[in-house]
Scaffold this motif. Sequence first.
Motif, mmCIF file in Angstrom:
data_model
loop_
_atom_site.group_PDB
_atom_site.id
_atom_site.type_symbol
_atom_site.label_atom_id
_atom_site.label_comp_id
_atom_site.label_asym_id
_atom_site.label_seq_id
_atom_site.Cartn_x
_atom_site.Cartn_y
_atom_site.Cartn_z
ATOM 1 N N THR A 22 0.839 -1.198 0.000
ATOM 2 C CA THR A 22 0.000 0.000 0.000
ATOM 3 C C THR A 22 0.879 1.256 0.000
ATOM 4 N N ALA A 23 1.895 1.277 0.857
ATOM 5 C CA ALA A 23 2.815 2.424 0.895
ATOM 6 C C ALA A 23 3.580 2.546 -0.420
ATOM 7 N N PHE A 24 3.944 1.408 -1.004
ATOM 8 C CA PHE A 24 4.691 1.423 -2.263
ATOM 9 C C PHE A 24 3.867 2.046 -3.384
ATOM 10 N N PHE A 25 2.607 1.662 -3.507
ATOM 11 C CA PHE A 25 1.784 2.210 -4.577
ATOM 12 C C PHE A 25 1.420 3.674 -4.326
ATOM 13 N N LYS A 26 1.339 4.086 -3.074
ATOM 14 C CA LYS A 26 1.078 5.497 -2.781
ATOM 15 C C LYS A 26 2.274 6.375 -3.146
ATOM 16 N N ASN A 27 3.487 5.921 -2.795
ATOM 17 C CA ASN A 27 4.684 6.737 -2.968
ATOM 18 C C ASN A 27 5.487 6.394 -4.211
#
Length: 112
Positions: A22-27
Motif C-alpha cells: 500500500t505504501a509502495f503504490f502510494k509513494n
Amino acid sequence: MAYRKLGRSSSNRKALFRSVLTAFFKNERIETTETKAKEISGLAEKLITTAKTDDLASRRKVLAFLVDEEATKKLFEVIAPKYKERNGGYTRIYKTSPRRGDAADMAILELI
C-alpha cells in the motif's frame, strides 16, 4: 522453499506485505530491507498486471489485498495505464548501504 518467511507467522507476513505494498503504490518508491524488497517486488508485479485489465473483478481482487482505497485508485488510474504496452518488469531494486544499528542490507524498490 518458494518464498522467504522473514521470521514471521504467515498472517503477520501477509499483513506486512499488504501494508508495505500500500505504501509502495502510494509513494511509487520505498526503502526497505533487501529480502523484503525482493518478496514485495513479485507481489507488486502481479497486482500491476491484474490492474492492467480495468474491470470490476480486477478492482475487487486488488482492493481485497491492498488496505487502502486511495492506493487502489492510484494503481488503476495512474500506475497501470503507464504499463499497458509492457509485459512485466515494472519494478527495480537498488541496493544501498547497510542500515545503522543492525547492519541489515537495505534496498530501494521503485517503479520503472
